[in-house]
Design a protein around this motif. Structure first.
Motif, PDB file in Angstrom:
ATOM      1  N   LEU A  11      34.069  44.744  50.011  1.00  0.00           N
ATOM      2  CA  LEU A  11      33.501  46.014  49.385  1.00  0.00           C
ATOM      3  C   LEU A  11      34.460  46.832  48.726  1.00  0.00           C
ATOM      4  CD1 LEU A  11      30.970  46.854  52.225  1.00  0.00           C
ATOM      5  CD2 LEU A  11      30.474  45.564  50.188  1.00  0.00           C
ATOM      6  N   SER A  12      35.725  46.068  48.571  1.00  0.00           N
ATOM      7  CA  SER A  12      36.664  46.992  47.617  1.00  0.00           C
ATOM      8  C   SER A  12      36.155  46.895  46.073  1.00  0.00           C
ATOM      9  CB  SER A  12      38.178  46.315  47.731  1.00  0.00           C
ATOM     10  OG  SER A  12      38.179  44.952  47.481  1.00  0.00           O
ATOM     11  N   LYS A  13      36.723  47.893  45.507  1.00  0.00           N
ATOM     12  CA  LYS A  13      36.445  48.026  44.028  1.00  0.00           C
ATOM     13  C   LYS A  13      37.333  47.452  42.978  1.00  0.00           C
ATOM     14  CE  LYS A  13      33.513  51.861  45.559  1.00  0.00           C
ATOM     15  NZ  LYS A  13      33.522  53.285  45.495  1.00  0.00           N
ATOM     16  N   TRP A  14      37.194  46.921  42.026  1.00  0.00           N
ATOM     17  CA  TRP A  14      38.110  46.413  40.984  1.00  0.00           C
ATOM     18  C   TRP A  14      37.580  46.752  39.500  1.00  0.00           C
ATOM     19  CZ3 TRP A  14      42.761  44.947  42.723  1.00  0.00           C
ATOM     20  CH2 TRP A  14      42.838  44.598  44.206  1.00  0.00           C
ATOM     21  N   THR A  15      38.440  47.036  38.585  1.00  0.00           N
ATOM     22  CA  THR A  15      38.371  47.038  37.193  1.00  0.00           C
ATOM     23  C   THR A  15      39.070  46.001  36.454  1.00  0.00           C
ATOM     24  OG1 THR A  15      38.147  49.481  37.386  1.00  0.00           O
ATOM     25  CG2 THR A  15      38.471  48.548  35.050  1.00  0.00           C
ATOM     26  N   ALA A  16      38.427  45.213  35.575  1.00  0.00           N
ATOM     27  CA  ALA A  16      38.755  44.266  34.714  1.00  0.00           C
ATOM     28  C   ALA A  16      39.750  44.810  33.502  1.00  0.00           C
ATOM     29  CB  ALA A  16      37.648  43.387  34.485  1.00  0.00           C
ATOM     30  N   VAL A  17      40.888  44.603  33.544  1.00  0.00           N
ATOM     31  CA  VAL A  17      41.843  45.045  32.247  1.00  0.00           C
ATOM     32  C   VAL A  17      41.026  44.563  31.062  1.00  0.00           C
ATOM     33  CG1 VAL A  17      43.916  44.994  31.227  1.00  0.00           C
ATOM     34  CG2 VAL A  17      43.772  45.149  33.753  1.00  0.00           C
ATOM     35  N   HIS A  18      40.692  43.438  30.884  1.00  0.00           N
ATOM     36  CA  HIS A  18      39.931  43.013  29.708  1.00  0.00           C
ATOM     37  C   HIS A  18      38.443  42.468  30.583  1.00  0.00           C
ATOM     38  CE1 HIS A  18      43.955  42.622  28.065  1.00  0.00           C
ATOM     39  NE2 HIS A  18      44.249  41.945  29.152  1.00  0.00           N
ATOM     40  N   PRO A  19      37.691  43.348  29.762  1.00  0.00           N
ATOM     41  CA  PRO A  19      36.114  43.145  30.192  1.00  0.00           C
ATOM     42  C   PRO A  19      35.693  41.728  29.952  1.00  0.00           C
ATOM     43  CG  PRO A  19      36.476  45.355  29.185  1.00  0.00           C
ATOM     44  CD  PRO A  19      37.661  44.497  29.117  1.00  0.00           C
ATOM     45  N   ARG A  60      43.679  35.815  45.394  1.00  0.00           N
ATOM     46  CA  ARG A  60      45.182  36.184  44.972  1.00  0.00           C
ATOM     47  C   ARG A  60      45.015  36.574  43.477  1.00  0.00           C
ATOM     48  NH1 ARG A  60      48.606  35.293  49.142  1.00  0.00           N
ATOM     49  NH2 ARG A  60      47.785  33.749  50.735  1.00  0.00           N
ATOM     50  N   GLU A  61      44.038  36.239  42.804  1.00  0.00           N
ATOM     51  CA  GLU A  61      43.892  36.685  41.279  1.00  0.00           C
ATOM     52  C   GLU A  61      43.999  38.115  41.046  1.00  0.00           C
ATOM     53  OE1 GLU A  61      40.939  34.662  38.908  1.00  0.00           O
ATOM     54  OE2 GLU A  61      41.333  32.597  40.013  1.00  0.00           O
ATOM     55  N   LEU A  62      43.529  38.628  42.266  1.00  0.00           N
ATOM     56  CA  LEU A  62      43.259  40.258  42.074  1.00  0.00           C
ATOM     57  C   LEU A  62      44.743  40.936  42.082  1.00  0.00           C
ATOM     58  CD1 LEU A  62      40.437  40.952  44.347  1.00  0.00           C
ATOM     59  CD2 LEU A  62      40.301  40.790  41.866  1.00  0.00           C
ATOM     60  N   SER A  63      45.694  40.058  42.786  1.00  0.00           N
ATOM     61  CA  SER A  63      47.064  40.820  42.715  1.00  0.00           C
ATOM     62  C   SER A  63      47.740  40.823  41.232  1.00  0.00           C
ATOM     63  CB  SER A  63      48.130  40.025  43.731  1.00  0.00           C
ATOM     64  OG  SER A  63      48.143  38.587  43.104  1.00  0.00           O
ATOM     65  N   ASP A  64      47.044  40.134  40.139  1.00  0.00           N
ATOM     66  CA  ASP A  64      47.797  40.113  38.854  1.00  0.00           C
ATOM     67  C   ASP A  64      47.324  41.454  38.135  1.00  0.00           C
ATOM     68  OD1 ASP A  64      48.604  39.720  36.252  1.00  0.00           O
ATOM     69  OD2 ASP A  64      47.487  37.634  36.252  1.00  0.00           O
ATOM     70  N   SER A  65      48.275  42.064  38.059  1.00  0.00           N
ATOM     71  CA  SER A  65      47.911  43.373  37.499  1.00  0.00           C
ATOM     72  C   SER A  65      47.580  43.488  35.991  1.00  0.00           C
ATOM     73  CB  SER A  65      48.995  44.636  37.866  1.00  0.00           C
ATOM     74  OG  SER A  65      50.290  44.014  37.204  1.00  0.00           O
ATOM     75  N   ASP A  66      47.851  42.149  35.237  1.00  0.00           N
ATOM     76  CA  ASP A  66      47.595  41.927  33.740  1.00  0.00           C
ATOM     77  C   ASP A  66      46.181  41.704  33.651  1.00  0.00           C
ATOM     78  OD1 ASP A  66      50.437  42.129  33.014  1.00  0.00           O
ATOM     79  OD2 ASP A  66      50.607  40.025  33.312  1.00  0.00           O
ATOM     80  N   HIS A  67      45.316  41.555  34.802  1.00  0.00           N
ATOM     81  CA  HIS A  67      44.095  41.074  34.728  1.00  0.00           C
ATOM     82  C   HIS A  67      43.287  42.194  35.639  1.00  0.00           C
ATOM     83  CE1 HIS A  67      44.817  37.361  32.654  1.00  0.00           C
ATOM     84  NE2 HIS A  67      45.688  37.293  33.377  1.00  0.00           N
ATOM     85  N   GLN A  70      43.048  48.240  40.905  1.00  0.00           N
ATOM     86  CA  GLN A  70      42.264  48.338  41.811  1.00  0.00           C
ATOM     87  C   GLN A  70      41.634  49.803  41.745  1.00  0.00           C
ATOM     88  OE1 GLN A  70      44.556  48.308  45.405  1.00  0.00           O
ATOM     89  NE2 GLN A  70      42.881  47.790  46.920  1.00  0.00           N
ATOM     90  N   GLY A  71      40.409  49.815  42.382  1.00  0.00           N
ATOM     91  CA  GLY A  71      39.641  50.985  41.929  1.00  0.00           C
ATOM     92  C   GLY A  71      38.845  50.817  40.919  1.00  0.00           C
ATOM     93  N   TRP A  72      37.987  51.935  40.268  1.00  0.00           N
ATOM     94  CA  TRP A  72      37.129  51.770  39.228  1.00  0.00           C
ATOM     95  C   TRP A  72      37.683  52.924  38.315  1.00  0.00           C
ATOM     96  CZ3 TRP A  72      31.756  51.967  41.635  1.00  0.00           C
ATOM     97  CH2 TRP A  72      31.555  50.867  42.208  1.00  0.00           C
ATOM     98  N   LYS A  73      38.222  52.687  37.252  1.00  0.00           N
ATOM     99  CA  LYS A  73      38.861  53.524  36.106  1.00  0.00           C
ATOM    100  C   LYS A  73      37.974  53.218  34.701  1.00  0.00           C
ATOM    101  CE  LYS A  73      43.124  52.968  38.288  1.00  0.00           C
ATOM    102  NZ  LYS A  73      43.207  52.232  39.473  1.00  0.00           N
TER     103      LYS A  73
END
Length: 73
Positions: A11-19, A60-67, A70-73
């Motif tokens: 249930l954690s929230k993530w934002t894709a850098v490139h939609p 582990r792909e979520l740890s790549d800050s280029d993609h 964390q959270g909704w921005k």
């Protein structure tokens, strides 16, 4: 690099850098464990907030800050 705790993924929230397909905001809807639960997480299922489409990725792909951020921005 995003710091991720495997125990807090669900249930954690993530934002894709490139939609991806006009989808930007995602929620971890399922954590898929290996056959032996002691070995940890194998995959996660992310769900697009707007369209409700799901996709399985390596957690582990979520740890790549280029993609991902964390959270909704």
């Amino acid at each position: 690099m995003n710091r991720i705790s495997p125990k807090k993924l669900l249930l954690s929230k993530w934002t894709a850098v490139h939609p991806m397909g006009k989808q930007k905001h995602f929620l971890v809807s399922k954590v898929i464990l290996r056959e032996d639960p002691q070995q940890g997480i194998e995959l996660i299922e992310i769900e697009a907030v707007y369209s409700k489409k799901t996709k399985q990725i390596c957690w582990r792909e979520l740890s790549d800050s280029d993609h991902w951020t964390q959270g909704w921005k």
